[in-house]
Design an enzyme around this catalytic site. Structure first.
Site, PDB file in Angstrom:
ATOM      1  N   GLU A   1     -41.406  -6.690  33.277  1.00 12.77           N
ATOM      2  CA  GLU A   1     -41.798  -6.345  31.916  1.00 12.77           C
ATOM      3  C   GLU A   1     -40.685  -5.851  30.998  1.00 12.77           C
ATOM      4  OE1 GLU A   1     -45.257  -3.790  32.025  1.00 12.77           O
ATOM      5  OE2 GLU A   1     -46.477  -5.355  32.963  1.00 12.77           O
TER       6      GLU A   1
ATOM      7  N   GLU B   1     -49.416  -9.897  37.147  1.00 15.70           N
ATOM      8  CA  GLU B   1     -50.302  -8.730  37.070  1.00 15.70           C
ATOM      9  C   GLU B   1     -51.543  -9.112  36.285  1.00 15.70           C
ATOM     10  OE1 GLU B   1     -48.579  -5.069  35.585  1.00 15.70           O
ATOM     11  OE2 GLU B   1     -46.763  -5.322  36.781  1.00 15.70           O
TER      12      GLU B   1
HETATM   13  C1  LIG Z   1     -52.843  -1.146  34.792  1.00 14.31           C
HETATM   14  C2  LIG Z   1     -51.507  -0.670  35.258  1.00 14.31           C
HETATM   15  O1  LIG Z   1     -51.416   0.174  36.123  1.00 14.31           O
HETATM   16  N1  LIG Z   1     -50.494  -1.213  34.718  1.00 14.31           N
HETATM   17  C3  LIG Z   1     -49.199  -0.843  35.079  1.00 14.31           C
HETATM   18  C4  LIG Z   1     -48.452  -2.073  35.377  1.00 14.31           C
HETATM   19  O2  LIG Z   1     -47.182  -1.774  35.736  1.00 14.31           O
HETATM   20  C5  LIG Z   1     -46.491  -1.049  34.781  1.00 14.31           C
HETATM   21  C6  LIG Z   1     -45.206  -0.774  35.382  1.00 14.31           C
HETATM   22  O3  LIG Z   1     -45.338   0.085  36.482  1.00 14.31           O
HETATM   23  C7  LIG Z   1     -47.155   0.240  34.387  1.00 14.31           C
HETATM   24  O4  LIG Z   1     -46.465   0.849  33.332  1.00 14.31           O
HETATM   25  C8  LIG Z   1     -48.542  -0.062  33.986  1.00 14.31           C
HETATM   26  O5  LIG Z   1     -49.233   1.134  33.750  1.00 14.31           O
END
Ligand SMILES: CC(=O)N[C@H]1CO[C@H](CO)[C@@H](O)[C@@H]1O
Ligand SMILES: *[C@@H]1O[C@H](CO)[C@@H](O)[C@H](O)[C@H]1NC(C)=O
Ligand SMILES: *[C@@H]1O[C@H](CO)[C@@H](O)[C@H](O)[C@H]1NC(C)=O
Length: 396
Positions: free
Chosen positions: A221, A330
């Site tokens: 990300e 994700e």
């Molecule tokens: C839903 C969730 O937990 N999303 C996470 C996905 O990963 C990123 C990076 O660790 C998190 O910031 C998000 O909260």
């Protein structure tokens, strides 16, 4: 009620031309094409700008019960893959295994206090269900210390534990994605030097080049940087990985703006990532998608029971137009009927598209609180009882 009125208005306003295929646009402000969907699908109002042909018969005002969760929802997406015709299974399907990236900005931090590695029993659980993919996040500063920078030597203890996790997964016959979970930020500053980032990846891939089940996930990300910068860093990583001698394994690249599928076009990623070049021709575009109102994955309430397929539609079209493969690294949503339908619809649309090669749920991991709304850590993570059997297992 609003939905029915909108559909009626559309049907009157526009004379039908050829029917629209499933997942295609069939209405919305300024839209002039056909409002008739192919047999087996129905035009469903999404918002003032967009209506879409979704599989099934419209039940936009019906009360639907999915599985054992009762609730009122406007469901059209199938609760299982039985309603998902002509799908192609994913090559890679599984979960994120969170833990080694915990304790953000605590470096190196203490094992067992600030961070942890995934539990072998959790990996066994998913392999036992038939999943074959695990994404393993870690924090770069623990692997390459800020004192020596990203081109410096690896911490042998952290690398040993990370390698043990990766080898455990691949020893079970599954694929393991190495995921520097750093958002393109290292030691509190944006990563900007492509040559250094390339060297980091040559070094890391060199450690795993003889393991054909390892996947290299360039960076979790990226955000706050232009799409072109994210692209240049990802291209450098691809070059660095191949230069290490790791020539066969899959590489996953991620765009800026948290690599969101629904923002793939507005973020600018769509304008640059089509040019990604891999001399070994085994790269896929990793995107992420959550189904709550702001797409952040922080609320258990999904926008609608069809939001999954809707949010992926433009990214899917881009992948098809650019002859690229996608990987949904994700996806996560709440433990309720609307979300279960939305996830199912997302996965169905992906498997029908022919361009998505994999997906993984966010997330398993030993340290999620019991009430974390997308935890799939066995035995009692909130996604285990219903999401897993109703929305994930059908797509194996
Ligand atoms: C839903 C969730 O937990 N999303 C996470 C996905 O990963 C990123 C990076 O660790 C998190 O910031 C998000 O909260
Ligand atoms: C599925 O594919 C078969 C064979 O190509 C085709 O005959 C059938 O119409 C398809 N079904 C749907 C629902 O698209
Ligand atoms: C590695 O794991 C072992 C337990 O298996 C633990 O004792 C050690 O502290 C860990 N080290 C790091 C850096 O993760």
């Amino acid at each position: 009620m609003k939905n029915l009125l909108a559909l009626t208005a559309l049907a009157i306003a526009v004379a039908p031309a050829a029917a629209v295929p499933v997942w295609g646009q069939c209405g919305g402000q300024g839209y002039t094409g056909s409002t008739v969907c192919d047999a087996g699908s129905t035009c469903v109002f999404s918002n003032q700008y967009y209506s879409q042909c979704l599989p099934g018969t419209a039940t936009t005002t019906a009360t639907t019960t999915v599985g054992t969760t009762t609730g009122t929802t406007t469901s059209t997406a199938p609760p299982s893959s039985t309603g998902c015709a002509n799908r192609t299974k994913f090559k890679y399907f599984g979960v994120n295994q969170s833990g080694a990236e915990f304790g953000s900005a605590t470096w190196p931090g203490t094992w067992g206090k600030d961070f942890i590695f995934p539990a072998p029993s959790s990996i066994d659980y998913f392999v036992g269900k038939g999943f074959n993919f695990f994404r393993v996040p870690f924090q770069m500063e623990r692997l390459v210390a800020p004192a020596t920078g990203i081109t410096g030597p690896f911490s042998s203890a952290y690398l040993a534990n990370l390698t043990a996790t990766i080898n455990y997964i691949t020893g079970k016959g599954a694929f393991a994605a190495l995921d520097p979970h750093n958002f393109m930020i290292y030691n509190n500053a944006p990563i900007s030097n492509t040559a250094d980032f390339q060297t980091f990846w040559t070094n890391l891939a060199g450690q795993f080049k003889s393991n054909s089940k390892v996947i290299f996930d360039v960076m979790n990300e990226p955000n706050g940087i232009p799409a072109s910068t994210a692209f240049a860093l990802n291209q450098a990583a691809v070059n660095g990985i191949r230069a290490s001698g790791a020539t066969s394994q899959l590489i996953l690249v991620e765009g800026t703006s948290w690599t969101g599928a629904w923002t793939w076009v507005s973020s600018g990623n769509s304008a640059v990532f089509g040019a990604i070049k891999d001399p070994n021709n085994n790269v896929a575009i990793q995107m992420h998608q959550y189904l709550d109102s702001d797409g952040s994955g922080t609320s258990a309430t999904c926008v609608s029971s069809t939001i999954g397929a809707e949010r992926l539609a433009a990214a899917t079209a881009w992948l098809q137009a650019n002859n690229l493969k996608g990987f949904l690294g994700e996806i996560g949503a709440g433990n309720n009927a609307a979300c279960i339908s939305a996830v199912s619809g997302a996965l169905c649309s992906m498997q029908q598209s022919g361009v998505w090669i994999g997906a993984s749920w966010w997330a398993a991991g030993p340290w999620w609180p019991a009430d974390y709304f997308t935890s799939i850590e066995p035995p009692n993570g909130l996604s285990i009882a219903q999401v897993l059997p109703q929305a994930l297992l059908p797509y194996l």
